[in-house]
Design a protein around this motif. Structure first.
Motif, PDB file in Angstrom:
ATOM      1  N   LYS A   1       0.933  -8.082   4.538  1.00  0.00           N
ATOM      2  CA  LYS A   1       2.085  -8.223   3.649  1.00  0.00           C
ATOM      3  C   LYS A   1       2.647  -9.635   3.651  1.00  0.00           C
ATOM      4  O   LYS A   1       3.311 -10.046   2.711  1.00  0.00           O
ATOM      5  N   ALA A   2       2.418 -10.378   4.725  1.00  0.00           N
ATOM      6  CA  ALA A   2       2.978 -11.727   4.819  1.00  0.00           C
ATOM      7  C   ALA A   2       1.876 -12.772   5.004  1.00  0.00           C
ATOM      8  O   ALA A   2       2.117 -13.843   5.572  1.00  0.00           O
TER       9      ALA A   2
ATOM     10  N   LYS B   1      -7.868 -13.346   2.142  1.00  0.00           N
ATOM     11  CA  LYS B   1      -6.887 -14.189   1.442  1.00  0.00           C
ATOM     12  C   LYS B   1      -6.254 -15.229   2.355  1.00  0.00           C
ATOM     13  O   LYS B   1      -5.898 -16.327   1.908  1.00  0.00           O
TER      14      LYS B   1
ATOM     15  N   ALA C   1      -0.780 -17.968   6.999  1.00  0.00           N
ATOM     16  CA  ALA C   1      -0.003 -18.862   6.126  1.00  0.00           C
ATOM     17  C   ALA C   1       1.100 -19.587   6.891  1.00  0.00           C
ATOM     18  O   ALA C   1       2.060 -20.063   6.292  1.00  0.00           O
TER      19      ALA C   1
ATOM     20  N   ALA D   1       3.770 -20.347  10.461  1.00  0.00           N
ATOM     21  CA  ALA D   1       4.828 -19.652  11.189  1.00  0.00           C
ATOM     22  C   ALA D   1       5.638 -18.842  10.182  1.00  0.00           C
ATOM     23  O   ALA D   1       5.618 -19.115   8.977  1.00  0.00           O
TER      24      ALA D   1
ATOM     25  N   ILE E   1       8.455 -18.041   8.086  1.00  0.00           N
ATOM     26  CA  ILE E   1       9.586 -18.843   7.595  1.00  0.00           C
ATOM     27  C   ILE E   1      10.883 -18.027   7.618  1.00  0.00           C
ATOM     28  O   ILE E   1      11.957 -18.553   7.885  1.00  0.00           O
TER      29      ILE E   1
ATOM     30  N   ILE F   1       7.616 -23.602  19.709  1.00  0.00           N
ATOM     31  CA  ILE F   1       6.900 -22.373  19.562  1.00  0.00           C
ATOM     32  C   ILE F   1       5.782 -22.345  20.583  1.00  0.00           C
ATOM     33  O   ILE F   1       5.006 -21.410  20.680  1.00  0.00           O
TER      34      ILE F   1
ATOM     35  N   GLY G   1       1.314 -23.574  10.861  1.00  0.00           N
ATOM     36  CA  GLY G   1       0.924 -22.997  12.143  1.00  0.00           C
ATOM     37  C   GLY G   1      -0.422 -22.283  12.086  1.00  0.00           C
ATOM     38  O   GLY G   1      -1.098 -22.156  13.114  1.00  0.00           O
TER      39      GLY G   1
HETATM   40  C1  HXC Z   1       6.825 -15.810   5.970  1.00  0.00           C
HETATM   41  C2  HXC Z   1       5.316 -15.687   4.256  1.00  0.00           C
HETATM   42  C3  HXC Z   1       4.740 -16.905   4.661  1.00  0.00           C
HETATM   43  C4  HXC Z   1       5.279 -17.563   5.801  1.00  0.00           C
HETATM   44  C5  HXC Z   1       3.676 -16.184   2.929  1.00  0.00           C
HETATM   45  N1  HXC Z   1       4.630 -15.281   3.183  1.00  0.00           N
HETATM   46  N2  HXC Z   1       3.728 -17.180   3.813  1.00  0.00           N
HETATM   47  N3  HXC Z   1       6.357 -15.157   4.913  1.00  0.00           N
HETATM   48  N4  HXC Z   1       6.330 -16.969   6.412  1.00  0.00           N
HETATM   49  N5  HXC Z   1       4.764 -18.684   6.264  1.00  0.00           N
HETATM   50  C6  HXC Z   1       4.924 -14.062   2.459  1.00  0.00           C
HETATM   51  C7  HXC Z   1       5.624 -14.335   1.165  1.00  0.00           C
HETATM   52  O1  HXC Z   1       6.993 -14.529   1.384  1.00  0.00           O
HETATM   53  C8  HXC Z   1       5.328 -13.102   0.389  1.00  0.00           C
HETATM   54  O2  HXC Z   1       6.179 -12.083   0.853  1.00  0.00           O
HETATM   55  C9  HXC Z   1       3.939 -12.733   0.831  1.00  0.00           C
HETATM   56  O3  HXC Z   1       3.736 -13.415   2.080  1.00  0.00           O
HETATM   57  C10 HXC Z   1       2.870 -13.195  -0.124  1.00  0.00           C
HETATM   58  O4  HXC Z   1       3.048 -14.577  -0.338  1.00  0.00           O
HETATM   59  P1  HXC Z   1       3.160 -15.231  -1.811  1.00  0.00           P
HETATM   60  O5  HXC Z   1       3.840 -16.523  -1.655  1.00  0.00           O
HETATM   61  O6  HXC Z   1       3.691 -14.242  -2.781  1.00  0.00           O
HETATM   62  O7  HXC Z   1       1.608 -15.436  -2.136  1.00  0.00           O
HETATM   63  P2  HXC Z   1       0.951 -16.547  -3.058  1.00  0.00           P
HETATM   64  O8  HXC Z   1       1.757 -16.740  -4.307  1.00  0.00           O
HETATM   65  O9  HXC Z   1      -0.487 -16.171  -3.176  1.00  0.00           O
HETATM   66  O10 HXC Z   1       1.053 -17.915  -2.241  1.00  0.00           O
HETATM   67  C11 HXC Z   1       0.368 -18.092  -1.039  1.00  0.00           C
HETATM   68  C12 HXC Z   1       0.913 -19.329  -0.283  1.00  0.00           C
HETATM   69  C13 HXC Z   1       2.442 -19.186  -0.120  1.00  0.00           C
HETATM   70  C14 HXC Z   1       0.563 -20.599  -1.037  1.00  0.00           C
HETATM   71  C15 HXC Z   1       0.190 -19.350   1.079  1.00  0.00           C
HETATM   72  O11 HXC Z   1       2.717 -17.906   0.412  1.00  0.00           O
HETATM   73  C16 HXC Z   1       3.041 -20.231   0.786  1.00  0.00           C
HETATM   74  O12 HXC Z   1       3.198 -21.354   0.403  1.00  0.00           O
HETATM   75  N6  HXC Z   1       3.421 -19.800   1.989  1.00  0.00           N
HETATM   76  C17 HXC Z   1       4.116 -20.659   2.943  1.00  0.00           C
HETATM   77  C18 HXC Z   1       3.176 -21.659   3.529  1.00  0.00           C
HETATM   78  C19 HXC Z   1       3.896 -22.590   4.489  1.00  0.00           C
HETATM   79  O13 HXC Z   1       4.793 -23.328   4.131  1.00  0.00           O
HETATM   80  N7  HXC Z   1       3.476 -22.538   5.743  1.00  0.00           N
HETATM   81  C20 HXC Z   1       4.023 -23.372   6.769  1.00  0.00           C
HETATM   82  C21 HXC Z   1       5.138 -22.687   7.439  1.00  0.00           C
HETATM   83  S1  HXC Z   1       5.889 -23.768   8.596  1.00  0.00           S
HETATM   84  P3  HXC Z   1       7.013 -11.132  -0.183  1.00  0.00           P
HETATM   85  O14 HXC Z   1       7.853 -10.321   0.709  1.00  0.00           O
HETATM   86  O15 HXC Z   1       7.734 -12.062  -1.106  1.00  0.00           O
HETATM   87  O16 HXC Z   1       5.915 -10.373  -0.872  1.00  0.00           O
HETATM   88  C22 HXC Z   1       4.929 -23.664   9.937  1.00  0.00           C
HETATM   89  C23 HXC Z   1       5.454 -24.415  11.112  1.00  0.00           C
HETATM   90  C24 HXC Z   1       4.590 -24.210  12.290  1.00  0.00           C
HETATM   91  O17 HXC Z   1       3.927 -23.058   9.988  1.00  0.00           O
HETATM   92  C25 HXC Z   1       5.223 -24.864  13.417  1.00  0.00           C
HETATM   93  C26 HXC Z   1       4.649 -24.371  14.691  1.00  0.00           C
HETATM   94  C27 HXC Z   1       5.545 -24.741  15.817  1.00  0.00           C
END
Ligand code: HXC
Length: 258
Positions: A23-24, A59, A63, A65, A67, A84, A109
């Motif tokens: 889901k996420a 897929k 994606a 940590a 958020i 983390i 992450g």
């Molecule tokens: C929480 C997330 C998530 C994330 C996706 N989801 N990535 N939830 N944290 N990192 C959730 C969405 O909110 C959504 O939930 C569902 O997953 C499907 O995602 P969509 O965005 O609808 O899918 P899509 O349009 O196909 O886009 C895919 C994506 C996009 C390009 C990967 O989800 C995205 O940009 N995600 C964030 C990527 C990101 O910024 N990652 C870095 C995080 S910071 P709902 O409930 O709306 O269906 C990090 C720091 C690490 O990682 C530091 C370590 C110390």
């Protein structure tokens, strides 16, 4: 299985750990990372396991940590809980080889987790990126360090400062991934590689991994000395006796992993 966000399966001497929070897009929430740490503790302790494959879904490998979990945190929160690193270091501290099999998104992450593994096998659908800059932070689990060591300063700066996502082909070209395979074959290929490694004499496999990793920690002269010590130590193992005898007898070795 006893996990909410992981599936753990055995393929002979290989454990396959699948991140399972569809889901996420396998966003790495606290509970998932705690489960991953626990699962890796189990694979490390189990003598019948010689190597690990870590994978996600078609897929998303992961994606990043979570958020939603991170958004409300303050400096004091993240500082005091040492967010983390505490829960994320486990993949990088395993002694047994661990292969990341990446399809779809490996972002933030998620990319850092893949880079914590010993090598990345990428499906042709894989996408790697450090998008932290786009949400007001920066990489926090190796994205400025492991990525830079893997691909050099210019590509690392490009990815870290712009948040640009790269595809599997570019990732292979710059040395981030070891091999690209078709998405349909990803798990089979990664498991085959892990099984091959698990079939070799375990002490020499662990020593080889330790020696390569030391290249990131030390000077060339020190690293050469460390390698030489481990190389000499390999002659104390059953694997050396058997491996070389088998070669001279023109037969397959039977390693007892001692
Ligand atoms: C929480 C997330 C998530 C994330 C996706 N989801 N990535 N939830 N944290 N990192 C959730 C969405 O909110 C959504 O939930 C569902 O997953 C499907 O995602 P969509 O965005 O609808 O899918 P899509 O349009 O196909 O886009 C895919 C994506 C996009 C390009 C990967 O989800 C995205 O940009 N995600 C964030 C990527 C990101 O910024 N990652 C870095 C995080 S910071 P709902 O409930 O709306 O269906 C990090 C720091 C690490 O990682 C530091 C370590 C110390």
């Amino acid at each position: 299985s006893t996990y909410n966000f992981l599936i753990v399966e055995r393929r002979g001497p290989v454990a396959v750990i699948t991140l399972n929070r569809p889901k996420a897009l396998n966003a790495l929430c606290n509970e998932l990372t705690e489960e991953l740490t626990a699962a890796l503790d189990v694979t490390e302790a189990d003598d019948s396991i010689g190597a690990v494959v870590l994978t996600g879904s078609a897929k998303a490998f992961a994606a990043g940590a979570d958020i939603k979990e991170m958004q409300p945190k303050s400096f004091t929160d993240v500082y005091l809980e040492d967010f983390i690193t505490a829960s994320w270091e486990r993949a990088s501290t395993t002694r047994k080889p661990i292969i990341a099999a990446v399809a779809g998104y490996a972002l933030g992450g998620g990319a850092e987790l893949a880079m914590s593994c010993d090598m990345i096998i990428a499906a042709d659908t894989a996408k790697f990126g450090q998008p932290e800059i786009t949400i007001g932070i920066l990489p926090g689990a190796g994205g400025t360090q492991r990525l830079t060591r893997a691909v050099g300063k210019s590509k690392a700066m490009d990815m870290v400062l712009t948040g640009r996502t790269i595809d599997a082909e570019e990732a292979e070209k710059i040395g981030l991934v070891a091999r690209i395979v078709s998405a349909d074959d990803l798990i089979e290929e990664a498991v085959a590689i892990a099984q091959k490694i698990a079939g070799f004499s375990r002490p020499s496999v662990l020593m080889a991994k330790e020696a390569v990793n030391s290249a990131f920690e030390t000077t060339l002269a020190e690293g050469m000395r460390f390698e030489r010590r481990l190389f000499h130590a390999a002659f104390a193992t059953d694997g050396q006796t058997e491996g070389m005898a088998a070669f001279l007898d023109k037969r397959k070795p039977t390693f007892n992993h001692r």
